[in-house]
Design a protein around this motif. Structure first.
Motif, PDB file in Angstrom:
ATOM      1  N   SER A 139     157.306   7.352 -57.600  1.00 22.74           N
ATOM      2  CA  SER A 139     158.060   7.700 -58.460  1.00 22.74           C
ATOM      3  C   SER A 139     159.554   8.526 -57.642  1.00 22.74           C
ATOM      4  N   ALA A 140     160.626   8.625 -58.322  1.00 27.98           N
ATOM      5  CA  ALA A 140     161.767   9.358 -57.725  1.00 27.98           C
ATOM      6  C   ALA A 140     161.403  10.995 -57.110  1.00 27.98           C
ATOM      7  N   LYS A 141     160.437  11.693 -58.085  1.00 34.78           N
ATOM      8  CA  LYS A 141     159.928  13.004 -57.596  1.00 34.78           C
ATOM      9  C   LYS A 141     158.999  13.000 -56.505  1.00 34.78           C
ATOM     10  N   GLU A 142     157.983  11.729 -56.441  1.00 38.03           N
ATOM     11  CA  GLU A 142     157.242  11.532 -55.088  1.00 38.03           C
ATOM     12  C   GLU A 142     157.859  11.404 -54.142  1.00 38.03           C
ATOM     13  N   TYR A 143     158.914  10.604 -54.282  1.00 41.79           N
ATOM     14  CA  TYR A 143     159.782  10.218 -52.959  1.00 41.79           C
ATOM     15  C   TYR A 143     160.478  11.406 -52.454  1.00 41.79           C
ATOM     16  N   ALA A 144     161.200  12.257 -53.279  1.00 42.61           N
ATOM     17  CA  ALA A 144     161.781  13.450 -53.048  1.00 42.61           C
ATOM     18  C   ALA A 144     160.934  14.631 -52.201  1.00 42.61           C
ATOM     19  N   LEU A 145     159.713  14.524 -52.741  1.00 44.33           N
ATOM     20  CA  LEU A 145     158.660  15.398 -52.141  1.00 44.33           C
ATOM     21  C   LEU A 145     158.431  15.017 -50.895  1.00 44.33           C
ATOM     22  N   LEU A 146     158.198  13.884 -50.540  1.00 46.88           N
ATOM     23  CA  LEU A 146     157.804  13.314 -49.245  1.00 46.88           C
ATOM     24  C   LEU A 146     159.038  13.335 -48.251  1.00 46.88           C
ATOM     25  N   LEU A 147     160.044  13.021 -48.914  1.00 53.16           N
ATOM     26  CA  LEU A 147     161.124  13.172 -47.759  1.00 53.16           C
ATOM     27  C   LEU A 147     161.537  14.543 -47.421  1.00 53.16           C
ATOM     28  N   TYR A 148     161.183  15.575 -48.417  1.00 51.32           N
ATOM     29  CA  TYR A 148     161.510  17.072 -47.849  1.00 51.32           C
ATOM     30  C   TYR A 148     160.180  17.091 -46.920  1.00 51.32           C
TER      31      TYR A 148
END
Length: 213
Positions: A139-148
């Protein structure tokens, strides 16, 4: 309820190896949850140097990962030549410096399990994520978390900074359970066994870190 820590023999326990000066080659095995380093007699690892504070720094070990933290020492604690400003999760080969004494951190267990480590790949241009060659839908939030976590993989990320990075629209009004839930969902998609994570790990009382072998 967390699982009990798996026992490890001293042969496989993490350790600090003195790299310079008197005692070069000596090893100190990290056995305790918290190892205190300093000049004081109450310390677990005593460094007899006037430039070392009585309580200089400490290493926290959760049975899997070692995290070093400076204890407001007078002359600072350094890892790989950089002064610590926050808790840091040690990797095999890291060099911990206290005054003029340099320790090399080794973890035989990490070397043994390295060949089984999940192979994570992130293609930022397409936002494509894969583990061991298998595509992972995030999901968008999961990807944002992983990227950070990936962009800051050299250190521990606190819940506070994760909340700012992943939920900027909430203006800091993010609860711990939201972060923990997102971490759990990310692990379920990335980890071969979400109950024993290798990639997204918890550093007790500090935050989270993406481990890259």
């Amino acid at each position: 309820m967390t699982r009990p820590l798996k026992p490890r023999t001293s042969r496989l326990a993490p350790r600090l190896v003195v790299e310079n000066g008197l005692g070069k080659g000596d090893e100190y095995i990290v056995r305790k949850p918290v190892t205190l380093i300093g000049r004081g007699e109450s310390c677990d690892l005593i460094v007899s140097d006037p430039l070392v504070s009585r309580r200089h720094c400490q290493i926290s070990w959760d049975g899997v990962y070692c995290t070093v933290e400076d204890l407001s020492s007078t002359n600072g604690t350094y890892v790989n030549g950089q002064q610590l400003t926050a808790a840091y999760a040690l990797r095999p080969g890291d060099r911990l410096q206290v005054a003029d004494v340099v320790f090399r951190f080794t973890d035989p267990q990490a070397t043994l399990v390295g060949h089984n480590w999940p192979k994570l790949k992130i293609a930022r241009d397409t936002q494509h994520v894969s583990v061991n060659g298998e595509s992972i839908e995030l999901s968008a939030k999961e990807y944002a978390l992983l990227l950070y976590l990936d962009e800051h993989a050299d250190r521990i990320c606190s819940k506070e900074e994760l909340s700012k990075a992943v939920w900027p629209e909430y203006k800091k009004d993010v609860f711990d359970y939201q972060i923990e839930s997102l971490i759990r969902r990310l692990r379920q998609k990335l980890e071969p066994d979400a109950e024993e994570p290798h990639l997204v790990v918890t550093i007790r009382s500090r935050g989270y870190r993406l481990v890259k072998p």
